[in-house]
Design an enzyme around this catalytic site. Sequence first.
Site, short mmCIF file in Angstrom:
data_model
loop_
_atom_site.label_atom_id
_atom_site.label_comp_id
_atom_site.label_asym_id
_atom_site.label_seq_id
_atom_site.Cartn_x
_atom_site.Cartn_y
_atom_site.Cartn_z
N GLU A 106 39.53 4.16 33.57
CA GLU A 106 40.60 5.25 33.66
C GLU A 106 40.10 6.34 32.55
O GLU A 106 41.12 6.67 31.56
CB GLU A 106 41.91 4.97 33.52
CG GLU A 106 42.25 4.05 34.55
CD GLU A 106 43.93 3.83 34.57
OE1 GLU A 106 44.49 4.02 33.72
OE2 GLU A 106 44.29 3.24 35.58
N GLU A 153 43.47 -0.90 41.24
CA GLU A 153 44.88 -0.86 40.79
C GLU A 153 45.87 -0.46 41.66
O GLU A 153 45.42 0.77 42.08
CB GLU A 153 44.87 -0.29 39.33
CG GLU A 153 44.30 -1.14 38.13
CD GLU A 153 44.50 -0.42 36.89
OE1 GLU A 153 45.46 0.33 36.65
OE2 GLU A 153 43.62 -0.70 35.95
#
Length: 311
Positions: free
Chosen positions: A89, A198
């Site tokens: 991320e 995710e």
Amino acid sequence: MNFFRIPFAMERLTPSGLTGSFDATYLAGLKTIVSYVTSKGAYAAIDPHNYLRFNGAVITDKNGFTTWWRNLANEFKSNSHVIFDLNNEPYGISATDAISMMQAGITGVRASGATQLIFVEGTSWTGAATWVSSGNGDAYKALINDPLGNTAIEMHQYLNSDGSGSEPTCVSTSIGVERLTAATNWLKANNLKGFLGEIGGGSNDVCIAAIKNALCHMQQQGGTWLGTSFQRFGYPYLRSANGPKPSSSLSAGRLYRCFVSGQLYGIPVILIARISWWAAGPWWGTYFTSLEPPSGAAIPRILPEALLPFV
């Protein structure tokens, strides 16, 4: 039921910097969990969970990042069940800067002689819903270069109002599909493979339907999406996802029939075909994503209603 994502801190592995030597104890711990996972026939994605930062500063040293990944990949290149997840991320940087660092990571992995699958991530927390609008789409289709062609685009997507996954509510039963559609279309248009690293939601009717609809959407895309993982943040990190095979399909077990109308040390996980949900261990207590046996908050409904149908 054959893939674990194993996040860890770069600073703990190489405390003196990107080009520094490994902390022997930390590396041994990482190798122990990877070896355990792969000895069972599963796949392990090693994931420096750093948001493209080192000691809090954005990583800009491409040569250093290449060296870091060359050194780490060299430790795992003989294990065909290892996958390299280059960094979790990235945020607060341009898409071009993010892909530049990911390319440096690819270069490092391949320089080690490793041939396994690589996951790359984009800026803006690698969100699927914002993949195109954040600039990731234009940057990644032009700049990814893996000489072995064995790289997939990892995206993340939560279903609450701001997409952070920080609350157990979901916007609607269709929000998962809505937030994945642009990314799906982009992957198809550019002949690339995506991996949903995710996704998550709470134990309520709306979230359960949203999760199932999102997974059905992925199943119906002809292999464009390699899989998905359910998880929750924490440290030490240990996460799981459905099982990728480096050169083929990532699904395991039978697939749920979808209708268009319709501890790092000791932390346990539950693996589910095309789905994984990080149990998070006892530290998370009553947290809404917990699948910690026997009474984690997600066990009564998420497990039987949203996850087991896909096994």
